[in-house]
Design an enzyme around this catalytic site. Sequence first.
Site, PDB file in Angstrom:
ATOM      1  N   ARG A   1       0.833  -1.211   0.000  1.00  0.00           N
ATOM      2  CA  ARG A   1       0.000   0.000   0.000  1.00  0.00           C
ATOM      3  C   ARG A   1       0.860   1.252   0.000  1.00  0.00           C
ATOM      4  O   ARG A   1       0.576   2.230  -0.677  1.00  0.00           O
ATOM      5  CB  ARG A   1      -0.929  -0.014   1.216  1.00  0.00           C
TER       6      ARG A   1
ATOM      7  N   ARG B   1      -7.152 -13.338  -1.476  1.00  0.00           N
ATOM      8  CA  ARG B   1      -8.580 -13.617  -1.346  1.00  0.00           C
ATOM      9  C   ARG B   1      -9.180 -13.581  -2.744  1.00  0.00           C
ATOM     10  O   ARG B   1      -8.733 -12.813  -3.604  1.00  0.00           O
ATOM     11  CB  ARG B   1      -9.279 -12.589  -0.444  1.00  0.00           C
TER      12      ARG B   1
ATOM     13  N   ASP C   1      -5.386 -20.264  -5.462  1.00  0.00           N
ATOM     14  CA  ASP C   1      -5.773 -20.976  -4.243  1.00  0.00           C
ATOM     15  C   ASP C   1      -7.082 -20.436  -3.692  1.00  0.00           C
ATOM     16  O   ASP C   1      -7.697 -21.058  -2.838  1.00  0.00           O
ATOM     17  CB  ASP C   1      -4.679 -20.854  -3.178  1.00  0.00           C
TER      18      ASP C   1
ATOM     19  N   HIS D   1      -8.398 -23.378  -1.601  1.00  0.00           N
ATOM     20  CA  HIS D   1      -8.115 -22.532  -0.426  1.00  0.00           C
ATOM     21  C   HIS D   1      -7.406 -23.336   0.668  1.00  0.00           C
ATOM     22  O   HIS D   1      -7.903 -23.470   1.787  1.00  0.00           O
ATOM     23  CB  HIS D   1      -9.403 -21.904   0.119  1.00  0.00           C
TER      24      HIS D   1
ATOM     25  N   GLY E   1      -3.994 -22.768   1.442  1.00  0.00           N
ATOM     26  CA  GLY E   1      -2.723 -22.129   1.767  1.00  0.00           C
ATOM     27  C   GLY E   1      -2.354 -22.235   3.229  1.00  0.00           C
ATOM     28  O   GLY E   1      -1.185 -22.377   3.580  1.00  0.00           O
TER      29      GLY E   1
END
Length: 316
Positions: free
Chosen positions: A169, A228, A251, A275, A277
């Site tokens: 960011r 996500r 994933d 999913h 991970g």
Amino acid sequence: MTADVWLPIPPDEIEGLPEGPDYRFWNGAEEFPADPADCAFYVVPYMKPSPLCVRPLGRMSNVQVVQTLSAGIDHVEPGLGRLPAGVRLCNARGVHEASTGELTLALILASLRGIPDFVRAQDRGEWLGGFRPALADKNVLIVGYGSIGEAIEDRLVPFEVTRVARVARSERTTARGPVHPLTELPTLLPEADVVILSTPLNETTRGLAGADFLSRMKDGALLVNVARGPVVDTKALLAELETGRITAALDVTDPEPLAREHPLWRAPGVLISPHVGGPTSAFLPRAKRLLVDQLNRHVNREPLRNVILTTGASTD
């Protein structure tokens, strides 16, 4: 003072918990283990749907800490408005770096070296040779350079990549080199052979990998999403995959889980893992260490780790 601690792991399986609190085991069962109003420290069940995780929050009138066992907090954010002011929300930084870093490298290597094709050929009894890309000499871009992004770079180093570019960011400098701000993505994307998404899901990152982002990726590049699902615009990704211009290893997906008939299953050049991970044998030891440390800090009134936000605090 309320002293209940709700744990999604049986307390007798966690060595080193401090004395004092009343430990209650709750991993999403219909019945609560005690009155939620008596809970001071709520550890959110892991890998459970958001509605289940936030269900007790509206009744936790005396809670002081909400601790997730995931790096992301998006599954509890819908319930934060039900909490009193001053509640600290903590994530699980330090728990998932090893597992997610491993899976990221597995997805990259499997995609580049054609492992899914080999598995299908094995099912057919077919010897499938050919020339495949290597990870060596590739330019890699990590979008989301927090602790998981750092762990991914740790695992990339031995593979002789040419360059790792880092994006977060805000701009900063690390021992390994500069971290670029998100605003520099348009100039970094065309140079990357592998683009890894490891960002949290928030207002800034939702749909980040949309049509413009994907169109800037170079021909033949690989997109890897271990963040996500909604960080990627699924419709835009499908359009790019159908052209064969880029490939993807995911994933996480949007929606999740994928329905049997969803076109993403059959899109060319995509590898999907469900999913996974975080949930590995590395999870429990690290989760238990985190909880023991946090609860000792809580009992001894020491600063907690990984505080993401405090409810009712000004965002100015």
